[in-house]
Design a protein around this motif. Structure first.
Motif, short mmCIF file in Angstrom:
data_model
loop_
_atom_site.label_atom_id
_atom_site.label_comp_id
_atom_site.label_asym_id
_atom_site.label_seq_id
_atom_site.Cartn_x
_atom_site.Cartn_y
_atom_site.Cartn_z
N MET A 78 0.82 -1.20 0.00
CA MET A 78 0.00 0.00 0.00
C MET A 78 0.86 1.26 0.00
N LEU A 117 1.95 1.71 -3.57
CA LEU A 117 0.82 2.15 -4.39
C LEU A 117 0.50 3.62 -4.15
N SER A 173 -3.39 -0.24 -15.07
CA SER A 173 -4.43 0.10 -16.05
C SER A 173 -3.85 0.25 -17.44
N ALA A 189 0.58 6.41 -6.94
CA ALA A 189 -0.62 7.18 -7.29
C ALA A 189 -0.35 8.67 -7.22
N ASP A 245 -0.41 -8.69 -9.68
CA ASP A 245 -1.31 -7.64 -10.13
C ASP A 245 -2.10 -8.05 -11.37
N THR A 266 -10.88 -8.23 -8.82
CA THR A 266 -11.96 -7.23 -8.87
C THR A 266 -11.96 -6.29 -7.67
N LYS A 267 -11.40 -6.72 -6.53
CA LYS A 267 -11.47 -5.92 -5.32
C LYS A 267 -10.14 -5.23 -4.98
N LYS A 268 -9.16 -5.40 -5.83
CA LYS A 268 -7.85 -4.79 -5.57
C LYS A 268 -7.73 -3.49 -6.34
N TRP A 269 -7.25 -2.44 -5.66
CA TRP A 269 -7.10 -1.15 -6.31
C TRP A 269 -6.16 -1.28 -7.51
N GLN A 270 -6.55 -0.67 -8.62
CA GLN A 270 -5.78 -0.77 -9.85
C GLN A 270 -4.93 0.48 -10.02
N SER A 271 -3.63 0.30 -10.01
CA SER A 271 -2.71 1.43 -10.16
C SER A 271 -2.76 1.95 -11.59
#
Length: 308
Positions: free
Chosen positions: A74, A77, A284, A81, A142, A275-280
């Motif tokens: 995290m 990430l 993307s 971000a 990922d 589906t539930k993991k934040w996409q950096s």
């Protein structure tokens, strides 16, 4: 609890020693020791056992490890971000793929991605599809590329990229190359060079043969498609492999694709992510690029497959 102490803890776990961790982090060894001691003091328990110059995790250390990994993930990430402005993407992408795709589908994607986003570190993990899916569910990867029949998984987003044709191949001088059509019965006494047990296209091939009372010899298995190809060209037996992995050898005449009824014998290349993991932002962009390359694969597939 300071994040740098957790990073140092994870580096000691990874390298197996305080000395190696200090070297990797560019710290003095005394600094690594002090940080681990501070972490142990804060948690009120030892994290490592020192036995005969070996560093081993205690039970508390093993319980701390997954939390430290998640905090480190995290942290990375968040930095990515905040720093992702324009094309200046950074961070790390952990990507999994079976050997066939890692060798024949991913290189052009990775090449283009690295040209556009050189600050993103890509770590590619090869493996079997089931293993890679489990690592994706656990958040350790990922993006995962899969080569198999259609699957459904409520935890994972699985997008079809291209349908892959299979080829039953033989050395050029094999007697089966003389047949206009190869039937399953013709394979009863043949040596088949198998991929590992559980491989999606081996399972597909076994289903066809089993319907005709033919069962593959489990004593001959390979973990490498390249090894299977080399052994096939050397005359050791036949192989059932994705067309993309043998296309060059077929064009060069080093192997021959047998005229085999391949109806319903298709596997597909998929790209998958949680589906539930934040996409950096980097993740993307990589997914978008994979879909773009897949358009080219689908257009060129018909022409290439017609050569069989």
């Amino acid at each position: 609890m300071e994040s740098r102490h957790l990073f140092t803890f994870l580096t000691v776990v990874e390298t197996g020693s305080f000395t190696a961790a200090a070297r990797k982090l560019d710290y003095a060894q005394s600094s690594v020791t002090a940080q681990i001691q501070a972490l142990e003091q804060e948690l009120g328990t030892p994290l490592f056992d020192r036995i005969h110059k070996r560093i081993l995790l205690t039970d508390a250390g093993r319980r701390l490890q997954p939390y430290a990994q998640e905090i480190a993930r995290m942290h990375n990430l968040a930095r990515e971000a905040i720093g992702a402005t324009g094309d200046q993407l950074g961070g790390v992408l952990h990507i999994g793929a079976p050997e066939s795709l890692a060798a024949f589908r991913l290189p052009p994607i990775i090449k283009e991605f690295r040209q556009l986003y050189p600050a993103v570190q890509i770590i590619l993990k090869p493996g079997g599809c089931n293993e890679l899916q489990e690592l994706l569910r656990r958040g350790e990867l990922d993006i995962v590329f899969l080569l198999q029949e259609r699957i459904e998984d409520y935890e994972l987003k699985i997008d079809l990229l291209v349908e892959e044709k299979m080829a039953l191949v033989a050395p050029p001088d094999h007697k089966l190359t003389e047949l206009s059509v190869v039937e399953p019965s013709h394979l009863r006494e043949q040596t088949i060079l198998n991929t590992e047990s559980g491989c999606s296209y081996r399972v597909l091939f076994e289903k066809v043969l089993n319907r005709h009372g033919i069962f593959l010899d489990p004593s001959i298995e390979f973990w490498s498609n390249e090894a299977i190809k080399q052994c096939t060209m050397a005359g050791l037996g036949l192989a059932f492999l994705p067309f993309i992995t043998v296309q060059r050898e077929l064009e060069e005449g080093k192997m021959v694709a047998l005229n085999w009824d391949d109806t319903d014998q298709r596997v597909s290349t998929y790209i998958s992510y949680h589906t539930k993991k934040w996409q950096s932002p980097a993740q993307s962009r990589f997914i978008e690029m994979a879909h773009k390359h897949a358009e080219h694969w689908r257009k060129s597939a018909g022409l290439a497959y017609s050569q069989l």
